[in-house]
Design an enzyme around this catalytic site. Structure first.
Site, short mmCIF file in Angstrom:
data_model
loop_
_atom_site.label_atom_id
_atom_site.label_comp_id
_atom_site.label_asym_id
_atom_site.label_seq_id
_atom_site.Cartn_x
_atom_site.Cartn_y
_atom_site.Cartn_z
N HIS A 1 25.52 -50.68 -42.21
CA HIS A 1 25.42 -49.22 -42.41
C HIS A 1 25.38 -48.47 -41.08
CE1 HIS A 1 24.30 -50.26 -46.58
NE2 HIS A 1 23.59 -51.20 -46.01
N LYS B 1 36.62 -35.49 -19.03
CA LYS B 1 36.90 -36.35 -20.18
C LYS B 1 37.75 -37.57 -19.86
CE LYS B 1 36.26 -35.75 -24.10
NZ LYS B 1 36.85 -34.85 -25.09
N GLU C 1 42.57 -44.95 -30.67
CA GLU C 1 42.72 -43.85 -31.65
C GLU C 1 44.11 -43.87 -32.27
OE1 GLU C 1 39.67 -40.46 -29.91
OE2 GLU C 1 41.72 -40.50 -29.22
N SER D 1 41.63 -34.89 -20.47
CA SER D 1 41.82 -33.68 -21.26
C SER D 1 42.46 -32.63 -20.37
CB SER D 1 40.45 -33.20 -21.75
OG SER D 1 40.48 -31.81 -21.99
N ASN E 1 39.48 -40.09 -22.63
CA ASN E 1 39.58 -40.32 -24.06
C ASN E 1 40.20 -41.67 -24.41
OD1 ASN E 1 38.60 -37.70 -24.46
ND2 ASN E 1 40.66 -36.83 -24.32
#
Ligand code: ARG
Length: 461
Positions: free
Chosen positions: A159, A286, A293, A280, A288
């Site tokens: 969980h 940033k 993704e 970014s 990423n």
């Protein structure tokens, strides 16, 4: 593309309209099958010669012509024409231009229906072999990383809450196992891909004395399809490849999700190498995790193609229907997506930086040895349900005291149960917890080490 405006055959009184031609043509995408089409034609011609259906001279001319076409395609000199609909007619037409009448004999005892089914099987056989090879490469990288992190402790989760401490290598070995099943699924699907449909002709077979087993041998198929109607209409093998690809992508997507989380500042378990990330355009700080993704995102197209193929087949009466032409773009895209994803994923895994201290610190945070304390009480004679209740109270106490279970004094422990003694501290450490799970499939360091060794040996076979 060259323009020819001609009717389909003498049976027709009007030429096909321009839009219909464009709408029904597949040459823009099926030219990708050209090398397999030529390979199939060479084998078919050789069989026609052996069976004396065509002469030796015709066979030599066909072979020479097809080899020239192959060169023209490789050097990009070949002129593809939408007027000639698909890869098959384009090549046959060019063959006749080069060698004359003999070119018109190549299609004896064959139809585009069994020809295209053969091309797709030859294509997918290569694809599936590459997929299997690439899965193995990713498995090797996974095991290499795991071997360096047998002793790295991380919080195992359920969980997404801290559950029990595990060896990081054990977690990675789970992905190895998922890939092992993926590999087995592709290996199994290959058996059904590698059966020859050629000889079925349009659907009913042919009246020429063909030798299908001979063609199968030439093209390295394991056998011939037993029913001519099934041979031209079956596309299960594509659906199966796509379904297997969807499961594989699902695994890689779950893994990607973890990489994304682990590399976030909230976890800081890992760092993904700069070459797999982007910045970014507005926020200079940033970095990423674009690659995981996009892997997670690409599952959508692979699953979408699976639905396309299933839908494509569901209403088709036997045998061949033009609908089948729509099988190509989805499967090409699935194959390309899988190949790129596996290449990039293996490289990304090989370049991960791991922060073992952060992983271990996280495991310490969540009372992850609470189950071990319950097991300890059971070993001293308490029932498991009772022990579960006692430990819940101990955890509440530790939360109030803002300390870990291993930091509670023996005297305080004994207020919860007289069964607790000083040996309790042995099972409250992360290491002690891990080391006690020694059975097959458990996370004990030595067990994991043995599992990795076994996996490596299996890979060498
Ligand atoms: N381009 C067709 C396909 O991809 C080849 C087979 C065409 N056969 C036919 N009878 N029209 O399926």
């Amino acid at each position: 593309m060259k323009k020819i405006t001609k009717k389909w055959s003498e049976r027709f009184s009007e030429p096909t309209s321009e839009i219909v031609k464009r709408y029904t043509a597949s040459v823009n995408f099926d030219q990708r099958l050209a090398m397999f089409d030529i390979q199939g034609s060479l084998a078919h011609a050789e069989m026609l010669k052996k069976q004396k259906i065509i002469s030796v001279a015709d066979f030599s001319a066909i072979t020479k012509g097809l080899k020239q076409i192959k060169k023209e395609i490789i050097t990009q000199k070949f002129k593809w024409s939408v007027d000639l609909e698909d890869v098959h007619i384009n090549i046959e037409n060019r063959l006749t231009k080069i060698i004359g009448a003999a070119g018109k004999k190549l299609h004896t005892g064959r139809s585009r229906n069994d020809q295209v089914a053969t091309d797709m099987r030859l294509y997918l056989r290569d694809v599936v072999d590459l997929t299997i090879f690439q899965i193995k490469t990713l498995q090797k990288e996974t095991l290499n990383l795991a071997e360096n992190h047998i002793m790295t402790i991380m919080p195992g989760m359920t969980h997404l809450q801290i559950a029990q401490p595990v060896s990081f290598a054990h977690h990675l070995h789970a992905y190895y196992e998922m890939l092992e099943r993926d590999k087995a699924r592709f290996q199994d699907a290959r058996k059904r891909i590698n059966i020859l449909p050629l000889g079925a002709a349009a659907l009913a077979g042919t009246s020429f004395p063909i030798d299908r087993k001979f063609v199968a041998k030439l093209l390295k198929f394991d056998g011939v399809m037993e029913n001519s109607i099934d041979a031209v209409s079956d596309r299960d093998f594509l659906i199966e490849y796509n379904a297997n690809a969807s499961i594989l992508m699902t695994h890689l997507s779950r893994w990607s999700e973890e990489l994304i989380m682990w590399s976030s500042p909230f976890f800081e378990f890992i760092e993904i190498s700069d070459s797999f990330c982007t910045g970014s355009s507005i926020m200079p700080q940033k970095k990423n995790p674009d690659v995981p993704e996009i892997v997670r995102g690409k599952v959508g197209r692979v699953n979408g193609h699976l639905l396309s193929l299933l839908t494509l087949m569901k209403g088709q009466p036997l045998a061949y229907n033009k609908d089948n032409q729509e099988d190509k773009e989805p499967i090409f895209d699935v194959a390309d997506t899988i190949s790129d994803t596996l290449t990039i994923f293996a490289e990304m895994i090989s370049k991960l930086t791991i922060f073992p201290n952060n992983m271990e610190a996280a495991a310490l945070k969540g009372y992850s040895t609470a189950t071990d304390l319950a097991d300890y009480l059971v070993k001293k004679g308490m029932t498991f349900r009772e022990a579960h209740g006692v430990v819940a109270k101990v955890v509440k106490f530790a939360i109030n005291q803002q300390c870990d279970l291993s930091e509670i004094e023996l005297k305080s422990f004994q207020k919860f149960s007289k069964l607790i003694d000083k040996d309790v501290f042995g099972c409250l450490t992360l290491k002690g917890s891990i080391e006690s799970r020694k059975h097959i499939g458990g996370t004990a360091f030595n067990t994991v080490k043995a599992a990795l060794k076994q996996a490596k040996q299996k890979m060498r076979k």
